[in-house]
Enzyme design. Structure first.
Site, PDB file in Angstrom:
ATOM      1  N   ASP A   1     -10.050   4.130   1.978  1.00  0.00           N
ATOM      2  CA  ASP A   1     -10.068   3.725   3.316  1.00  0.00           C
ATOM      3  C   ASP A   1     -10.726   4.333   4.362  1.00  0.00           C
ATOM      4  O   ASP A   1     -11.799   3.976   4.960  1.00  0.00           O
ATOM      5  CB  ASP A   1      -8.759   2.987   3.587  1.00  0.00           C
ATOM      6  CG  ASP A   1      -8.158   1.750   3.392  1.00  0.00           C
ATOM      7  OD1 ASP A   1      -9.592   0.738   2.816  1.00  0.00           O
ATOM      8  OD2 ASP A   1      -7.183   1.759   3.394  1.00  0.00           O
TER       9      ASP A   1
ATOM     10  N   LYS B   1       0.888  -1.503   0.011  1.00  0.00           N
ATOM     11  CA  LYS B   1       0.147   0.106  -0.022  1.00  0.00           C
ATOM     12  C   LYS B   1       1.658   1.084  -0.366  1.00  0.00           C
ATOM     13  O   LYS B   1       0.695   2.236  -0.588  1.00  0.00           O
ATOM     14  CB  LYS B   1      -0.702  -0.165   1.494  1.00  0.00           C
ATOM     15  CG  LYS B   1      -2.017  -0.816   1.398  1.00  0.00           C
ATOM     16  CD  LYS B   1      -2.746  -0.929   2.617  1.00  0.00           C
ATOM     17  CE  LYS B   1      -4.114  -0.608   1.960  1.00  0.00           C
ATOM     18  NZ  LYS B   1      -4.985  -0.677   3.458  1.00  0.00           N
TER      19      LYS B   1
END
Ligand code: ATR
Length: 283
Positions: free
Chosen positions: A113, A76
């Site tokens: 997110d 990520k």
């Protein structure tokens, strides 16, 4: 000679999730459920990729029919250095989880997110208000950074944070500004006093890991408690918070909602997050 079936399959958009290990990811079940629900001829596959192969794989995927991918542990952060364009929020968080492969071959990286975190609260605690009082975030890892960004964006006026490794909370304060107040891990219980939103953004409480051991005596009844851990759905933290009169929201909804923007961009349909979706992923 190509028959109709193979032609359709060849033109079906492909997406997936890149990680290592990836076998336990729930994302293929989630996207597979939405593809079936909306009758979309597309595919979403798990892609196990080692860090040293990430750059090569990213170059090839758009040429093999992929329209984008999700990115998970351990890629990520590294992905930011490989993308051609990074959204402001992904840059601020320091990580991306959703890639769009543009028709010109450029890779666009975003982080959904924080969106997923807030959408989960809005769906499951509709009267929750970001500015009702201080928010307390436990943890300062990658997931916590997305939560901090989204809470500040939603209008939280004071955001308290604690982490076992204090330096990581200090870094968040340095980057996110004056509304962030750092508490020492040894004094974590104190930061719950008067907090109206309390988030476990550590991995503590996950199956096979220790429980979160912060004393919760100071938790206000009526505060909203939520956990990013969703295996189990009811973590020891949520069970205790509920016992103290808090409203609780489990972490599965964040996983479901963070996936929706990617699905819409890749497959052209905004997917609904509902009980059927939850069941498809838990099952
Ligand atoms: P993620 O991207 O899921 O947030 P991460 O960046 O590795 O993953 O962060 C994990 C979080 O859980 C961190 O806040 C971590 O604390 P440290 O920064 O001190 O490592 C926290 N965490 C994990 N195991 C922990 C433990 N045994 N005790 C306290 N905190 C823990």
């Amino acid at each position: 000679m190509i028959d109709d079936t193979s032609f359709t399959i060849a033109n079906a958009p492909l997406a997936g999730v890149i990680g290592m290990p990836i076998a336990h990811s729930r994302s293929p079940a989630l996207h597979g459920h939405w593809l079936r629900r909306y009758g979309i001829k597309g595919y979403y596959v798990p892609l196990p990729v080692m860090p040293e192969h990430l750059a090569d794989v990213l170059r090839i995927l758009p040429r093999a029919g992929f329209v984008g991918v999700n990115v998970t542990i351990p890629h990520k952060e590294a992905i930011l250095g490989l993308a051609d364009a990074v959204t402001d929020r992904a840059a601020l968080i320091g990580a991306a989880n959703t890639l769009i492969f543009r028709p010109d071959g450029k890779i666009h990286a975003d982080n959904t997110d924080g969106y997923g975190f807030i959408a989960n609260l809005r769906q499951n605690a509709p009267d929750w208000q970001a500015d009702a009082g201080p928010a307390a975030v436990i943890g300062a890892g990658g997931a916590a950074r997305a939560v901090v960004a989204s809470l500040l964006d939603s209008g939280v006026r004071e955001l308290r944070i604690t982490n076992r490794t204090r330096l990581r909370s200090e870094q968040i304060k340095a980057e996110f500004g004056a509304r962030v107040v750092v508490y020492d891990w040894a004094q974590a219980g104190n930061m719950l006093e008067g907090a109206q939103t309390v988030v476990n953004a550590t991995s503590l409480g996950m199956e096979g890991k220790q429980a979160l051991r912060i004393p919760l005596e100071a938790l206000s009844p009526g505060a909203l408690a939520t956990d990013l851990v969703y295996t189990p759905l009811m973590t020891p933290f949520l069970i205790e918070a509920q016992g103290r009169g808090c409203r609780i929201v489990d972490g599965l909804g964040m996983l479901l909602h963070q996936a929706a923007p990617g699905f819409e961009r890749w497959f052209g349909q905004r997917p609904e997050v509902d009980d059927d979706t939850r069941r498809a992923v838990i099952g």
